[in-house]
Scaffold this motif. Structure first.
Motif, PDB file in Angstrom:
ATOM      1  N   ARG A 378       0.837  -1.199   0.000  1.00 51.96           N
ATOM      2  CA  ARG A 378       0.000   0.000   0.000  1.00 51.96           C
ATOM      3  C   ARG A 378       0.873   1.251   0.000  1.00 51.96           C
ATOM      4  NH1 ARG A 378      -2.903  -2.807   4.628  1.00 51.96           N
ATOM      5  NH2 ARG A 378      -4.782  -3.745   3.728  1.00 51.96           N
ATOM      6  N   ALA A 379       0.303   2.338  -0.489  1.00 52.36           N
ATOM      7  CA  ALA A 379       0.973   3.636  -0.425  1.00 52.36           C
ATOM      8  C   ALA A 379      -0.074   4.731  -0.543  1.00 52.36           C
ATOM      9  CB  ALA A 379       2.023   3.782  -1.530  1.00 52.36           C
ATOM     10  N   GLY A 380       0.245   5.911  -0.014  1.00 50.65           N
ATOM     11  CA  GLY A 380      -0.698   7.015  -0.095  1.00 50.65           C
ATOM     12  C   GLY A 380      -0.048   8.340   0.241  1.00 50.65           C
ATOM     13  N   VAL A 381      -0.701   9.417  -0.169  1.00 52.84           N
ATOM     14  CA  VAL A 381      -0.239  10.762   0.126  1.00 52.84           C
ATOM     15  C   VAL A 381      -1.453  11.617   0.459  1.00 52.84           C
ATOM     16  CG1 VAL A 381      -0.324  11.445  -2.310  1.00 52.84           C
ATOM     17  CG2 VAL A 381       1.146  12.715  -0.716  1.00 52.84           C
ATOM     18  N   ALA A 382      -1.287  12.564   1.391  1.00 51.68           N
ATOM     19  CA  ALA A 382      -2.412  13.404   1.797  1.00 51.68           C
ATOM     20  C   ALA A 382      -1.940  14.812   2.110  1.00 51.68           C
ATOM     21  CB  ALA A 382      -3.113  12.811   3.016  1.00 51.68           C
ATOM     22  N   TYR A 383      -2.841  15.776   1.878  1.00 52.88           N
ATOM     23  CA  TYR A 383      -2.625  17.166   2.284  1.00 52.88           C
ATOM     24  C   TYR A 383      -3.719  17.519   3.273  1.00 52.88           C
ATOM     25  CZ  TYR A 383      -2.542  22.250   2.215  1.00 52.88           C
ATOM     26  OH  TYR A 383      -2.502  23.569   2.599  1.00 52.88           O
ATOM     27  N   ASP A 384      -3.319  18.052   4.431  1.00 53.30           N
ATOM     28  CA  ASP A 384      -4.256  18.326   5.512  1.00 53.30           C
ATOM     29  C   ASP A 384      -4.092  19.762   5.973  1.00 53.30           C
ATOM     30  OD1 ASP A 384      -6.171  17.928   7.414  1.00 53.30           O
ATOM     31  OD2 ASP A 384      -5.020  16.533   8.639  1.00 53.30           O
ATOM     32  N   VAL A 408       3.353   4.418   3.549  1.00 55.05           N
ATOM     33  CA  VAL A 408       3.498   3.118   2.904  1.00 55.05           C
ATOM     34  C   VAL A 408       2.998   2.068   3.883  1.00 55.05           C
ATOM     35  CG1 VAL A 408       5.425   3.757   1.411  1.00 55.05           C
ATOM     36  CG2 VAL A 408       5.877   2.900   3.714  1.00 55.05           C
ATOM     37  N   GLY A 409       2.564   0.931   3.351  1.00 56.66           N
ATOM     38  CA  GLY A 409       2.054  -0.118   4.215  1.00 56.66           C
ATOM     39  C   GLY A 409       1.997  -1.447   3.498  1.00 56.66           C
ATOM     40  N   ALA A 410       1.596  -2.468   4.237  1.00 60.77           N
ATOM     41  CA  ALA A 410       1.502  -3.806   3.658  1.00 60.77           C
ATOM     42  C   ALA A 410       0.543  -4.652   4.477  1.00 60.77           C
ATOM     43  CB  ALA A 410       2.873  -4.472   3.612  1.00 60.77           C
ATOM     44  N   SER A 415      -2.343 -16.907   7.162  1.00 63.79           N
ATOM     45  CA  SER A 415      -3.135 -18.102   6.886  1.00 63.79           C
ATOM     46  C   SER A 415      -4.416 -17.638   6.210  1.00 63.79           C
ATOM     47  CB  SER A 415      -3.443 -18.848   8.183  1.00 63.79           C
ATOM     48  OG  SER A 415      -4.384 -18.120   8.970  1.00 63.79           O
ATOM     49  N   PRO A 416      -5.269 -18.554   5.752  1.00 65.95           N
ATOM     50  CA  PRO A 416      -6.541 -18.124   5.159  1.00 65.95           C
ATOM     51  C   PRO A 416      -7.396 -17.287   6.103  1.00 65.95           C
ATOM     52  CG  PRO A 416      -6.099 -20.403   4.575  1.00 65.95           C
ATOM     53  CD  PRO A 416      -5.064 -20.018   5.590  1.00 65.95           C
ATOM     54  N   ARG A 417      -7.146 -17.388   7.430  1.00 62.18           N
ATOM     55  CA  ARG A 417      -7.985 -16.680   8.399  1.00 62.18           C
ATOM     56  C   ARG A 417      -7.294 -15.481   9.060  1.00 62.18           C
ATOM     57  NH1 ARG A 417     -12.641 -19.219  10.014  1.00 62.18           N
ATOM     58  NH2 ARG A 417     -12.957 -21.351   9.280  1.00 62.18           N
ATOM     59  N   SER A 418      -6.000 -15.415   9.000  1.00 65.38           N
ATOM     60  CA  SER A 418      -5.305 -14.370   9.751  1.00 65.38           C
ATOM     61  C   SER A 418      -4.337 -13.608   8.869  1.00 65.38           C
ATOM     62  CB  SER A 418      -4.548 -14.977  10.940  1.00 65.38           C
ATOM     63  OG  SER A 418      -3.534 -15.850  10.492  1.00 65.38           O
ATOM     64  N   SER A 419      -4.085 -12.359   9.258  1.00 68.20           N
ATOM     65  CA  SER A 419      -3.130 -11.511   8.539  1.00 68.20           C
ATOM     66  C   SER A 419      -2.629 -10.428   9.472  1.00 68.20           C
ATOM     67  CB  SER A 419      -3.776 -10.884   7.304  1.00 68.20           C
ATOM     68  OG  SER A 419      -4.768  -9.925   7.683  1.00 68.20           O
ATOM     69  N   ILE A 420      -1.545  -9.764   9.070  1.00 65.39           N
ATOM     70  CA  ILE A 420      -1.043  -8.620   9.809  1.00 65.39           C
ATOM     71  C   ILE A 420      -0.939  -7.429   8.854  1.00 65.39           C
ATOM     72  CG2 ILE A 420       0.212  -9.958  11.522  1.00 65.39           C
ATOM     73  CD1 ILE A 420       2.774  -9.366   9.998  1.00 65.39           C
ATOM     74  N   ASP A 421      -1.139  -6.238   9.407  1.00 70.60           N
ATOM     75  CA  ASP A 421      -0.965  -4.989   8.674  1.00 70.60           C
ATOM     76  C   ASP A 421       0.205  -4.234   9.278  1.00 70.60           C
ATOM     77  OD1 ASP A 421      -3.097  -4.772   6.668  1.00 70.60           O
ATOM     78  OD2 ASP A 421      -4.438  -4.850   8.398  1.00 70.60           O
ATOM     79  N   LEU A 422       1.027  -3.653   8.411  1.00 67.37           N
ATOM     80  CA  LEU A 422       2.119  -2.786   8.818  1.00 67.37           C
ATOM     81  C   LEU A 422       1.997  -1.466   8.071  1.00 67.37           C
ATOM     82  CD1 LEU A 422       5.052  -5.358   8.576  1.00 67.37           C
ATOM     83  CD2 LEU A 422       3.888  -4.631  10.667  1.00 67.37           C
ATOM     84  N   ALA A 423       2.386  -0.363   8.717  1.00 64.42           N
ATOM     85  CA  ALA A 423       2.313   0.939   8.049  1.00 64.42           C
ATOM     86  C   ALA A 423       3.347   1.879   8.634  1.00 64.42           C
ATOM     87  CB  ALA A 423       0.926   1.540   8.172  1.00 64.42           C
TER      88      ALA A 423
END
Length: 473
Positions: A378-384, A408-410, A415-423
């Protein structure tokens, strides 16, 4: 004689509801690690249970029972350069340079649970941190008469439900139960007050003060080298609001979302404690000065409404690998004009904090890339935009400014039931100039204020590290 000193900047602490975290004002912008990876452009994606925060209508897209538990670590870096802060008398405030006032790190948790009941109904529960701030300038810095430290914490419990009308239209509704707590402190400008009473129009009152000290057996000579007093405050409250969501699914690849989160009314109640015990080494002198100031420990009350938000977002799956998304969020900050801090049960006039915040817009763009079956990048940019209008309305409790966010993230399937997110996110703030003057001074009897002017420039950037674990039953 009445000396009026600036009370705790309780209004500034509660006013908008980090250093602030991701979004402008005191709003803590990262309520989801998966969202953080796209700079929060994912309102119409509804990839996991954190859609409860972004758009509860997205619950209709989730199967079974899902849990997403995460934490975001904010690592701030901020410096302040003084440019001539003064007492209300116009004399330099003196003191030390602001150093290490931002914490090494602050961690904010989040927890979301969703459950699909049938083909039309789904429910969920979210727990997240909507606002936060933590700054400790110390008791001796040049802007101490405005603020010495602030700690603001808020937790929102958000039960939600969604209803799917058909394959194209889904609606969501949630209730917000928000708990807010703050601790604040500041110096009391005793040196400036004594100086103002040593000559000119205040000389007669100063002479009376000297006679009172001598009559009680104190040492009036100590008035030549008085120190600051100190004030501290805490307050807390529960508030209630709601949020709405709508999601339109054009086809299997494209969907649009609208989300609204209401303002929340708070009646913040707490206590104020004034400490003159270290003004001099003579307890009698200290007692006379505090009595003359009419400062007594008391309750504190601030009524406010947090700003509401309206978001519009879109998600499109270009092919099996690439997806793009965008979000525009409008925040109605102009509810926050001048705030009155009341001291029930005392003769203290209210403290008026000038804010006059402006409405703001946040724009973000993001994308996903499916590297393989188990890894999505994943990736993104924002103006606030910042709600603070100018340097004259910038306060040390919120040295805010417009900022850019790069993320950036991932997502990695374990497994089919579990995952982790990083950012990971980097927030680059524009330099924030401050030239704030409190319009009340210690010799005025109709209001409360130090009358100080805080001048300088803040330079700030933040790093955010996010981790979340997701499981499907």
């Amino acid at each position: 004689m009445q000396h009026k000193y600036l009370p705790l900047i309780i209004a500034a602490a509660f006013s908008a509801i980090s250093v602030s975290a991701q979004a402008s004002g005191y709003r803590f912008g990262s309520q989801s690690v998966s969202g953080q990876g796209t700079a929060d452009a994912n309102g119409a994606e509804a990839a996991d249970a954190s859609t409860i925060f972004y758009n509860p209508a997205g619950l209709s897209r989730l199967d079974g029972t899902q849990i997403s538990a995460g934490a975001t670590v904010v690592v701030p870096h901020s410096t302040f350069s003084d440019a001539g802060s003064t007492h209300f008398t116009g004399q330099p405030a003196g003191g030390t340079a602001a150093k290490d006032y931002a914490p090494d790190s602050v961690t904010a948790p989040s927890l979301y649970v969703s459950k699909k009941l049938n083909d039309q109904w789904a429910v969920g529960l979210g727990l997240f941190v909507p606002y936060g701030a933590k700054l400790n300038y110390g008791d001796t810095w040049t802007g101490r008469y405005a603020l010495s430290n602030i700690k603001l914490e808020a937790i929102n419990l958000n039960p939600s439900v969604s209803w799917k009308l058909n394959e194209h239209h889904a609606f969501g509704f949630g209730i917000d139960a928000e708990y807010m707590k703050a601790e604040l402190a500041q110096a009391v400008d005793v040196p400036g007050s004594v100086a103002a009473l040593s000559s000119g129009p205040g000389a007669a009152q100063g002479a009376l003060l000297i006679k009172q000290i001598a009559a009680l057996g104190g040492n009036p000579a100590l008035l030549r080298a008085v120190n600051d007093g100190h004030a501290s405050n805490d307050g807390k409250d529960w508030g209630w609001g709601f949020n709405l969501g709508y999601m339109f699914t054009l086809d299997q690849n494209t969907r649009f979302g609208l989300a609204y989160r209401s303002s929340i009314s708070h009646q913040l109640k707490g206590s104020t404690v004034w400490d003159f015990s270290k003004v001099t080494t003579d307890p009698i002198v200290n007692q006379v000065l505090q009595a003359a100031s009419h400062k007594v420990n008391s309750a504190a009350l601030v009524a406010l409404r947090t700003p509401e938000t309206l978001s519009a977002n879109v998600f499109h799956q270009f092919d099996s690998k690439w997806a793009g998304m965008a979000d525009v969020t409008f925040t109605r900050n102009n509810r926050m004009g001048d705030l009155d801090i009341q001291f029930p049960g005392t003769t203290e006039g209210a403290e008026v904090i000038r804010q006059q915040w402006k409405n703001t817009v946040r724009v973000s763009l993001g994308g996903n890339y499916a590297y393989n079956e188990n890894l999505t990048l994943r990736a993104g940019v924002a103006y606030d935009e910042s709600p603070v209008k100018n340097a004259e309305l910038t306060h040390p409790a919120l040295p805010d400014s417009d900022r850019m966010q790069y993320s950036v993230g991932a997502n990695w399937k374990l497994s089919p039931r579990s995952s982790i997110d990083l950012a990971y996110s980097f927030l680059d703030f524009k330099d924030a100039k401050i030239n704030y003057t409190n319009n009340c001074n210690p010799l005025m009897t109709t209001c409360t204020g130090n009358g100080e002017t805080t001048r300088g420039t803040y330079k700030t950037h933040l790093s955010l590290l996010g981790f979340a674990y997701n499981y499907k039953f």
